[in-house]
Design a protein around this motif. Structure first.
Motif, PDB file in Angstrom:
ATOM      1  N   PHE A  24       1.143  -1.483   0.065  1.00  0.00           N
ATOM      2  CA  PHE A  24      -0.222  -0.308  -0.072  1.00  0.00           C
ATOM      3  C   PHE A  24       1.086   1.225  -0.129  1.00  0.00           C
ATOM      4  O   PHE A  24       0.245   2.291  -0.873  1.00  0.00           O
ATOM      5  CB  PHE A  24      -0.820   0.278   1.275  1.00  0.00           C
ATOM      6  CG  PHE A  24      -1.605   1.244   1.189  1.00  0.00           C
ATOM      7  CD1 PHE A  24      -2.587   1.515   0.885  1.00  0.00           C
ATOM      8  CD2 PHE A  24      -0.676   2.450   2.710  1.00  0.00           C
ATOM      9  CE1 PHE A  24      -3.551   3.159   0.651  1.00  0.00           C
ATOM     10  CE2 PHE A  24      -1.546   3.452   2.297  1.00  0.00           C
ATOM     11  CZ  PHE A  24      -3.158   3.601   1.686  1.00  0.00           C
ATOM     12  N   TRP A  25       1.791   1.298   0.567  1.00  0.00           N
ATOM     13  CA  TRP A  25       2.863   2.383   0.829  1.00  0.00           C
ATOM     14  C   TRP A  25       3.495   2.799  -0.339  1.00  0.00           C
ATOM     15  O   TRP A  25       4.076   3.519  -0.398  1.00  0.00           O
ATOM     16  CB  TRP A  25       3.311   2.431   2.312  1.00  0.00           C
ATOM     17  CG  TRP A  25       2.395   2.913   3.255  1.00  0.00           C
ATOM     18  CD1 TRP A  25       2.194   1.954   4.261  1.00  0.00           C
ATOM     19  CD2 TRP A  25       2.156   3.690   3.541  1.00  0.00           C
ATOM     20  NE1 TRP A  25       1.457   2.169   5.076  1.00  0.00           N
ATOM     21  CE2 TRP A  25       1.033   3.843   4.666  1.00  0.00           C
ATOM     22  CE3 TRP A  25       2.373   5.442   3.025  1.00  0.00           C
ATOM     23  CZ2 TRP A  25       0.502   4.951   5.197  1.00  0.00           C
ATOM     24  CZ3 TRP A  25       0.959   6.380   3.651  1.00  0.00           C
ATOM     25  CH2 TRP A  25       0.867   6.400   4.758  1.00  0.00           C
ATOM     26  N   ARG A  58       3.313   5.956  -2.473  1.00  0.00           N
ATOM     27  CA  ARG A  58       4.563   7.015  -2.453  1.00  0.00           C
ATOM     28  C   ARG A  58       5.260   6.891  -4.123  1.00  0.00           C
ATOM     29  O   ARG A  58       5.729   7.854  -5.124  1.00  0.00           O
ATOM     30  CB  ARG A  58       6.140   6.181  -2.035  1.00  0.00           C
ATOM     31  CG  ARG A  58       7.074   6.377  -2.266  1.00  0.00           C
ATOM     32  CD  ARG A  58       8.538   5.429  -1.551  1.00  0.00           C
ATOM     33  NE  ARG A  58       8.309   3.798  -1.575  1.00  0.00           N
ATOM     34  CZ  ARG A  58       9.452   3.935  -3.177  1.00  0.00           C
ATOM     35  NH1 ARG A  58       9.201   4.244  -4.256  1.00  0.00           N
ATOM     36  NH2 ARG A  58       9.097   2.468  -3.289  1.00  0.00           N
ATOM     37  N   LYS A  59       4.976   6.077  -4.657  1.00  0.00           N
ATOM     38  CA  LYS A  59       5.011   6.006  -5.880  1.00  0.00           C
ATOM     39  C   LYS A  59       3.858   7.102  -6.796  1.00  0.00           C
ATOM     40  O   LYS A  59       4.408   7.655  -8.314  1.00  0.00           O
ATOM     41  CB  LYS A  59       5.068   4.359  -7.095  1.00  0.00           C
ATOM     42  CG  LYS A  59       6.233   3.443  -6.792  1.00  0.00           C
ATOM     43  CD  LYS A  59       5.996   2.286  -7.274  1.00  0.00           C
ATOM     44  CE  LYS A  59       7.713   1.473  -6.689  1.00  0.00           C
ATOM     45  NZ  LYS A  59       7.054   0.180  -7.240  1.00  0.00           N
ATOM     46  N   LYS A 101       4.832  15.509  -5.975  1.00  0.00           N
ATOM     47  CA  LYS A 101       3.826  16.311  -4.741  1.00  0.00           C
ATOM     48  C   LYS A 101       4.977  15.307  -3.606  1.00  0.00           C
ATOM     49  O   LYS A 101       5.463  15.676  -2.971  1.00  0.00           O
ATOM     50  CB  LYS A 101       2.652  14.932  -4.701  1.00  0.00           C
ATOM     51  CG  LYS A 101       1.751  16.273  -4.592  1.00  0.00           C
ATOM     52  CD  LYS A 101      -0.065  15.919  -4.132  1.00  0.00           C
ATOM     53  CE  LYS A 101      -0.907  16.121  -5.160  1.00  0.00           C
ATOM     54  NZ  LYS A 101      -2.171  15.454  -4.067  1.00  0.00           N
ATOM     55  N   LEU A 102       5.593  14.749  -4.476  1.00  0.00           N
ATOM     56  CA  LEU A 102       7.281  13.709  -3.515  1.00  0.00           C
ATOM     57  C   LEU A 102       8.197  14.443  -4.375  1.00  0.00           C
ATOM     58  O   LEU A 102       7.921  13.524  -5.412  1.00  0.00           O
ATOM     59  CB  LEU A 102       6.447  12.233  -3.081  1.00  0.00           C
ATOM     60  CG  LEU A 102       7.922  12.279  -2.656  1.00  0.00           C
ATOM     61  CD1 LEU A 102       8.219  12.284  -1.034  1.00  0.00           C
ATOM     62  CD2 LEU A 102       7.405  10.290  -2.045  1.00  0.00           C
ATOM     63  N   ALA A 144      13.433  14.385   5.342  1.00  0.00           N
ATOM     64  CA  ALA A 144      12.383  13.502   5.484  1.00  0.00           C
ATOM     65  C   ALA A 144      11.173  13.810   4.777  1.00  0.00           C
ATOM     66  O   ALA A 144      10.976  14.531   4.332  1.00  0.00           O
ATOM     67  CB  ALA A 144      11.999  13.344   6.920  1.00  0.00           C
ATOM     68  N   ALA A 145      10.565  12.872   4.211  1.00  0.00           N
ATOM     69  CA  ALA A 145       8.953  12.914   3.911  1.00  0.00           C
ATOM     70  C   ALA A 145       7.978  12.151   5.100  1.00  0.00           C
ATOM     71  O   ALA A 145       8.408  11.254   5.507  1.00  0.00           O
ATOM     72  CB  ALA A 145       9.034  12.163   2.356  1.00  0.00           C
ATOM     73  N   VAL A 146       6.980  13.414   5.408  1.00  0.00           N
ATOM     74  CA  VAL A 146       5.646  12.390   5.557  1.00  0.00           C
ATOM     75  C   VAL A 146       4.677  11.735   4.394  1.00  0.00           C
ATOM     76  O   VAL A 146       4.336  13.653   4.272  1.00  0.00           O
ATOM     77  CB  VAL A 146       5.067  13.371   7.107  1.00  0.00           C
ATOM     78  CG1 VAL A 146       4.227  12.360   7.797  1.00  0.00           C
ATOM     79  CG2 VAL A 146       6.502  13.130   7.852  1.00  0.00           C
ATOM     80  N   LEU A 147       3.904  11.094   4.140  1.00  0.00           N
ATOM     81  CA  LEU A 147       3.073  11.349   3.500  1.00  0.00           C
ATOM     82  C   LEU A 147       1.457  11.362   4.487  1.00  0.00           C
ATOM     83  O   LEU A 147       1.522  10.700   5.053  1.00  0.00           O
ATOM     84  CB  LEU A 147       3.106  10.318   2.320  1.00  0.00           C
ATOM     85  CG  LEU A 147       4.434   9.936   1.897  1.00  0.00           C
ATOM     86  CD1 LEU A 147       4.392   8.637   0.776  1.00  0.00           C
ATOM     87  CD2 LEU A 147       5.142  11.225   1.245  1.00  0.00           C
ATOM     88  N   MET A 148       0.451  11.871   4.025  1.00  0.00           N
ATOM     89  CA  MET A 148      -0.925  12.062   4.999  1.00  0.00           C
ATOM     90  C   MET A 148      -1.580  12.244   4.496  1.00  0.00           C
ATOM     91  O   MET A 148      -2.230  12.465   3.003  1.00  0.00           O
ATOM     92  CB  MET A 148      -0.557  13.343   6.076  1.00  0.00           C
ATOM     93  CG  MET A 148       1.092  13.542   7.185  1.00  0.00           C
ATOM     94  SD  MET A 148       0.880  15.281   7.648  1.00  0.00           S
ATOM     95  CE  MET A 148       1.395  15.678   5.622  1.00  0.00           C
ATOM     96  N   GLN A 149      -2.846  11.579   4.906  1.00  0.00           N
ATOM     97  CA  GLN A 149      -4.075  11.679   4.066  1.00  0.00           C
ATOM     98  C   GLN A 149      -5.249  11.027   5.349  1.00  0.00           C
ATOM     99  O   GLN A 149      -5.578  10.257   6.378  1.00  0.00           O
ATOM    100  CB  GLN A 149      -4.595  10.231   4.081  1.00  0.00           C
ATOM    101  CG  GLN A 149      -6.160  10.265   2.457  1.00  0.00           C
ATOM    102  CD  GLN A 149      -6.393   9.551   1.897  1.00  0.00           C
ATOM    103  OE1 GLN A 149      -5.883   7.848   2.271  1.00  0.00           O
ATOM    104  NE2 GLN A 149      -6.811   9.594   0.497  1.00  0.00           N
TER     105      GLN A 149
END
Length: 144
Positions: free
Chosen positions: A34-35, A39-40, A47-48, A84-89
């Motif tokens: 899922f992650w 990310r991809k 966005k990333l 660092a990156a934080v992906l949030m929903q």
């Protein structure tokens, strides 16, 4: 660990200059499918940042999904600086938010700090396992 995760971990290891030394008390788990897909998708959308990211951990609560990533570790006189990156929903939202920031692990103090918009280092209030994560980050080999 599946082969895709092994290849990703090997690629990151090679990109930072050798075999990673893992802390005995904590190490990142394999990036769940899922992650990896999230990310991809975020990288493809712009966005990333498009670079190798190492999955650190994720949380999934009724109100929030969040994944944490690390990239470009570089040894300094005080420890290790990294992106660092934080992906949030948030619950009920389709859109993902991405927060990229520069951080550092202060190895001797077992603390994390983030760089502010003004370029000042500010303590990053962590969780109980922050010290173990700092230990693991500080054990990463120096790049060539």
């Amino acid at each position: 660990m599946n082969n895709l995760a092994r290849c990703g971990a090997l690629a990151l290891t090679l990109s930072i200059g050798g075999a990673a030394v893992f802390a005995e008390t904590w190490a990142p788990s394999s990036e769940p499918a899922f992650w990896a897909q999230t990310r991809k998708t975020l990288q493809a959308s712009g966005k990333l940042s498009a670079r190798p990211w190492l999955f650190m951990e994720a949380m999934d609560s009724p109100s929030l999904k969040a994944g944490e990533y690390l990239s470009n570790p570089a040894r300094t006189s005080l420890g290790v600086e990294f992106d660092a990156a934080v992906l949030m929903q948030r619950q009920g939202q389709d859109a993902w938010k991405v927060r990229e920031l520069r951080m550092r692990a202060l190895c001797n103090q077992q603390r994390l700090q983030r760089s502010s918009a003004q370029g000042q280092w500010l303590d990053y209030v962590g969780r109980q396992d922050t010290s173990a994560k700092v230990h693991w980050i500080c054990a990463l080999p120096a790049p060539d």
